[in-house]
Scaffold this active site. Structure first.
Site, short mmCIF file in Angstrom:
data_model
loop_
_atom_site.label_atom_id
_atom_site.label_comp_id
_atom_site.label_asym_id
_atom_site.label_seq_id
_atom_site.Cartn_x
_atom_site.Cartn_y
_atom_site.Cartn_z
N PRO A 287 -24.27 -16.80 0.13
CA PRO A 287 -23.33 -16.66 1.23
C PRO A 287 -22.93 -17.99 1.85
O PRO A 287 -23.76 -18.70 2.39
CB PRO A 287 -24.09 -15.80 2.26
CG PRO A 287 -25.32 -15.33 1.57
CD PRO A 287 -25.59 -16.27 0.46
N GLU A 288 -21.68 -18.33 1.73
CA GLU A 288 -21.12 -19.43 2.49
C GLU A 288 -20.26 -18.82 3.58
O GLU A 288 -20.35 -17.62 3.84
CB GLU A 288 -20.32 -20.36 1.56
CG GLU A 288 -21.23 -21.01 0.50
CD GLU A 288 -20.54 -22.07 -0.34
OE1 GLU A 288 -19.61 -22.72 0.15
OE2 GLU A 288 -20.94 -22.24 -1.49
#
Length: 271
Positions: A2-3
């Site tokens: 997850p960015e």
DNA sequence: AGTGCGGCCTGTCCGC
DNA sequence: TGCGGACAGGCCGCAC
């Protein structure tokens, strides 16, 4: 992994399902994440409600009127709304059970994620207070980045991934943004011209915006809160494409290690 | 102060 | 088939 676009997508998915829902129970199966989940987290949460959900960088903020639950998904974290009677995954470490029967569940095999509580303004929390600007606001401007690059001998990709410079840009989007800006990742930050800084800022914003639109990037672990995959991986130009041809010029994409990270670039499009 | 690296983790993949 | 080792990587915290 997850960015920012993935965190943004997750927030969209869970927001309406948890706001103003009474918390009936809190389940901690594994306290040992990046930091220990606070001992008193149950007493802070049970019988209260979240009135707002937002984020700062990759930190999710679930805001109640007496404090804020801060979540970070590390690199393998998933946050999903599941039925209260679901069979928990082996790595489901933390769950908030709402009175309506649904649960907000944190699953994180690699346990690089975090669950924290603060009674104060979350933006003043030690981990959040010194973060750089949000990439999609006017605070992240060409002038700002150019000034941060001045005199810095670190490589531009490392600088871009430094959350004290700008938040939310991880390994995937740093490589992609540098491609669109036409800048080699190994360039020293101080070697960038004002024009290149401006191009890079525009590229970061555009890549992140498009990734949010596409629901994020699924490489291996990431799923949205409703269990779907993001689809930005279909639009990647350099990340993970070593040895395949550049979508702009057909030159073979190359890979190098930078600051212990795999880094991808087109040797012709990027200078 | 800036820079680079170790450590935290486990699942997956590769070579033997 | 089984096993060891490399790798994935966000981000703090430390050492230089």
């Amino acid at each position: 992994m997850p960015e920012l676009p993935e965190v943004e997508t997750i927030i969209c998915g869970i927001k309406n399902q948890i706001i103003n829902q009474e918390i009936a129970d809190v389940i901690v199966r594994q306290r040992k994440l990046r930091w220990l989940i606070p001992r008193n987290i149950e007493s802070k949460l049970i019988h209260s409600v979240f009135c707002k959900v937002s984020r700062r960088g990759k930190y999710l903020l679930l805001i109640a009127n007496h404090g804020t639950l801060i979540l970070h998904l590390g690199m393998s974290g998933k946050l999903q709304i599941l039925p209260g009677d679901h069979l928990p995954d082996k790595h489901e470490h933390f769950a908030i059970v709402f009175a309506n029967g649904k649960s907000l569940c944190l699953t994180d095999p690699r346990r690089f994620g975090a669950v924290l509580w603060t009674a104060l303004n979350p933006l003043e929390h030690k981990l959040l207070a010194s973060l750089g600007p949000e990439p999609l606001t006017v605070d992240f401007s060409a002038d700002y980045l150019f000034s941060k690059c001045k005199n810095r001998t670190t490589k531009i990709k490392s600088l871009l991934m430094d959350s004290h410079i700008v938040v939310g840009v991880g390994n995937i989007y740093a490589s992609e943004a540098l491609f669109f800006a036409g800048v080699l990742p190994c360039r020293l930050a101080k070697s960038l011209t004002a024009e290149e800084s401006a191009k890079l800022v525009r590229a970061v914003k555009e890549v992140l915006k498009k990734a949010i639109k596409k629901g994020g990037t699924t490489i291996r672990d990431y799923v949205t809160s409703d269990g779907n995959f993001g689809c930005f991986q279909n639009y990647l130009h350099v990340y993970g494409r070593t040895g395949t041809s550049c979508r702009k010029c057909n030159t073979l994409i190359e890979e190098q290690r930078l600051g212990n990270r795999s880094t991808f670039y087109c040797p012709k499009c990027q200078r």
